[in-house]
Design an enzyme around this catalytic site. Sequence first.
Site, PDB file in Angstrom:
ATOM      1  N   LYS A 198       0.856  -1.188   0.000  1.00 38.07           N
ATOM      2  CA  LYS A 198       0.000   0.000   0.000  1.00 38.07           C
ATOM      3  C   LYS A 198       0.889   1.233   0.000  1.00 38.07           C
ATOM      4  O   LYS A 198       1.739   1.400   0.871  1.00 38.07           O
ATOM      5  CB  LYS A 198      -0.906  -0.016   1.232  1.00 38.07           C
ATOM      6  CG  LYS A 198      -1.774   1.234   1.329  1.00 38.07           C
ATOM      7  CD  LYS A 198      -2.790   1.132   2.432  1.00 38.07           C
ATOM      8  CE  LYS A 198      -3.579   2.416   2.553  1.00 38.07           C
ATOM      9  NZ  LYS A 198      -4.618   2.341   3.583  1.00 38.07           N
ATOM     10  N   LYS A 253      -2.264  -1.426  -3.825  1.00 32.59           N
ATOM     11  CA  LYS A 253      -3.112  -0.244  -3.746  1.00 32.59           C
ATOM     12  C   LYS A 253      -2.277   1.016  -3.840  1.00 32.59           C
ATOM     13  O   LYS A 253      -1.274   1.100  -3.143  1.00 32.59           O
ATOM     14  CB  LYS A 253      -3.850  -0.299  -2.405  1.00 32.59           C
ATOM     15  CG  LYS A 253      -4.740   0.863  -2.105  1.00 32.59           C
ATOM     16  CD  LYS A 253      -5.319   0.703  -0.732  1.00 32.59           C
ATOM     17  CE  LYS A 253      -6.101   1.958  -0.413  1.00 32.59           C
ATOM     18  NZ  LYS A 253      -6.504   2.006   0.965  1.00 32.59           N
TER      19      LYS A 253
END
Length: 329
Positions: A198, A253
Amino acid sequence: MQYPFTRKRRLRSSQAIRNLSAENHLTVNDLIWPVFVLDGFNRTEKIDSMPGVQRMSVDVLLEKLVPLHEKGLNAIALFPVIDSQFKTDDAAEAWNTEGLVQRSVKTIKSSLPELMVITDVALDPYTSHGQDGIINEQGEILNDVTIKALVMQAKSHAKAGADVVAPSDMMDGRVGAIREALENNKLYNTAILSYAAKYASSFYGPFRDAVGSAANLGKSSKETYQMNPANALEAIDEIAMDIDEGADMVMVKPGMPYLDIISMAKSHFNVPVCAYHVSGEYAMLQSAIDNGYLAEKPAIMEALMCFKRAGTDAILTYYADRVTEWLSE
Ligand code: PBG
């Protein structure tokens, strides 16, 4: 492969042959719908930076989920909008067994037991400062103290009936600690979907508006725990550690600007790789659609197909409701 014996255009000459020769397909099984839940009854709110997406109380959400689930939607990811009176420095509301997420999970699972419910494990909706972790007086995010809170939060989600807990906080070591706590509590079948790679991305802006953490966070950033967008190889280490600690699935992400990371994750690891088509990506696409610069359905379907081509097993997208409808037509 010499022209004219090889003409690559032959396999593009009709819809039928294009369908037959397609390397990738998008189905309803690829979709996870992220939703913003509000407390209360019969409530919806618009989100200015995400036109077309709403915050909903769980009764309104359920009304939408029943027909979508009938059309094959398998999974949702819950994100709570926490009233500011419940936000504290220690985020204690995060593991309240009667909290908004815990109640929502129970309600949804009792009406739609086959629908997979994924919960977000991170403290940002619950902290007065909007960080995903607990901070000291200097504002530093304390890794190991935060892990203890995340474990309590994950356990409370699993006990409420969440099928999957998804730590999105990027603390080191939290997957192992959560896995151990789930095992110790006989919650053997609760899966962990780890937000393993992330990035500290500016594309999360609209999400922070949606859950109401933007004002709490102010000018602070998450760069001391989320990954540097300049880095690719580091993602391999992050993912390997999380799988080692007991993650069943991993996430990359954001999505579209990070397709290289998805592709790399898929070629290195054998667990399902999910990707998050995040709020900022939604806002970009939807603004162009709303202005008439892009055609809605073709642009959205192409974007999601590109996730599949990169190797994504499941896509979290705010378009999952629309796409479920389109795929069932
Ligand atoms: C917070 C969290 C964020 C998102 C999902 N979980 C925001 C952040 O890290 O600040 C972003 C999702 C999106 O932008 O759609 N733990």
